[in-house]
Design an enzyme around this catalytic site. Structure first.
Site, PDB file in Angstrom:
ATOM      1  N   PRO A   2      49.655 116.940  97.201  1.00 45.22           N
ATOM      2  CA  PRO A   2      49.160 115.783  96.482  1.00 45.22           C
ATOM      3  C   PRO A   2      47.877 115.248  97.083  1.00 45.22           C
ATOM      4  CG  PRO A   2      51.274 115.347  97.560  1.00 45.22           C
ATOM      5  CD  PRO A   2      50.728 116.596  98.112  1.00 45.22           C
ATOM      6  N   GLU A   3      46.864 115.212  96.278  1.00 44.74           N
ATOM      7  CA  GLU A   3      45.632 114.516  96.647  1.00 44.74           C
ATOM      8  C   GLU A   3      45.587 113.254  95.786  1.00 44.74           C
ATOM      9  OE1 GLU A   3      42.208 117.138  96.836  1.00 44.74           O
ATOM     10  OE2 GLU A   3      43.501 118.882  97.026  1.00 44.74           O
TER      11      GLU A   3
END
Length: 277
Positions: A2-3
């Site tokens: 997850p960014e």
DNA sequence: ATATTCCCCTGGAAGC
DNA sequence: TGCTTCCAGGGGAATA
């Protein structure tokens, strides 16, 4: 995984499931995630508290309560939230369960245990807890500007790709969107920060925002391991132009110029040496 | 001071 | 088929 776009997507999906819900109890099923789980503090601070909001700072989430404490969360590489009935048995990689008084519950699954869950203090005047004070500006804030980048870049000889991953420079960009942003800005990832002109800084700011905006619009879905909530992968898939496409034709230059993969600071970088200078 | 290297942990894909 | 090696989007500590 997850960014920023993925974490923002999680935040939006999660908010209706936690806002207004009062914590009844917590179960910690492992002794530690990235750091030891302070279950004593979790048990002491959360039960009886009602979640009011979820805020995002870079890749972190802060669940604000109606009390002085918040729940600080980071998904690490494989962290994911899931809603369930309190009586539902734990999934194989369930690490923490938060049970609400209305007979719902929130589970945190994390295969690799790189995630974080901790209690933080929320000061009245500052939405950002002290634990996250080191983070740089959000890419969408006005603080993240060409002038700002130029001021941070002009003394630094490190490659710009590495700088983009530095959460104290700008918060939320990870390995995928660093490559994608530099491709859009037509800047070489190996170029030293000090050798990036003001004009290129402006292009980079625009590119970062455009790439992240598109990713959020697509539901943050990038590749494996990521789901926003309850395994929902979203309907769309982000169009990655260079990431993961080593040896494929550059989308801008065509077959005579394949995308190259290099390793910077131990992480893969993808770029076109022809159009990214 | 700054920039890499290593490490945490586990699963899946690829190679032999 | 089975074993080994490599790779993975995170951050932070240790090291050069």
């Amino acid at each position: 995984m997850p960014e920023l776009p993925e974490v923002e997507t999680v935040r939006r999906a999660l908010l209706p499931h936690v806002a207004g819900r009062c914590v009844e109890s917590i179960q910690c099923r492992v002794p530690r995630l990235r750091t030891p789980l302070d279950s004593a503090t979790l048990h002491a601070c959360l039960p009886g508290q009602t979640f009011r909001d979820i805020r995002r700072f870079g890749k972190f989430l802060v669940f604000a309560t109606n009390g002085p404490h918040g729940l600080l969360a980071h998904l690490g590489m494989t962290g994911a939230f899931r809603t369930a009935l309190p009586c539902a048995p734990p999934e194989p990689y369930e690490r923490v369960a938060i049970h609400f008084t209305d007979r719902t519950s929130l589970r945190f699954d994390d295969v690799r245990k790189f995630g974080t869950l901790a209690i933080c203090e929320l000061r009245n005047h500052s939405p950002c807890p002290a634990e996250l004070a080191h983070l740089g500006p959000d890419p969408f804030s006005s603080r993240f500007s060409a002038d700002y980048l130029r001021s941070r870049f002009h003394t630094s000889v490190r490659p710009v790709k590495n700088a983009l991953l530095d959460q104290t420079l700008v918060a939320g960009i990870g390995n995928i969107y660093a490559s994608e942003s530099l491709f859009r800005a037509q800047i070489s990832p190996v170029r030293a920060c000090s050798r990036i002109s003001a004009h290129r800084c402006a292009r980079l700011v625009e590119a970062v925002r455009a790439v992240l905006t598109q990713a959020i619009q697509m539901g943050g879905t990038t590749i494996r391991d990521y789901s926003s909530l309850n395994g929902n992968e979203g309907k769309f898939r982000i169009q990655l132009r260079v990431y993961g496409h080593a040896d494929s034709p550059c989308p801008r230059c065509g077959p005579r110029h394949p995308v190259r993969r290099v390793v910077q600071a131990g992480r893969s970088t993808f770029y076109c040496p022809n159009c990214q200078q």
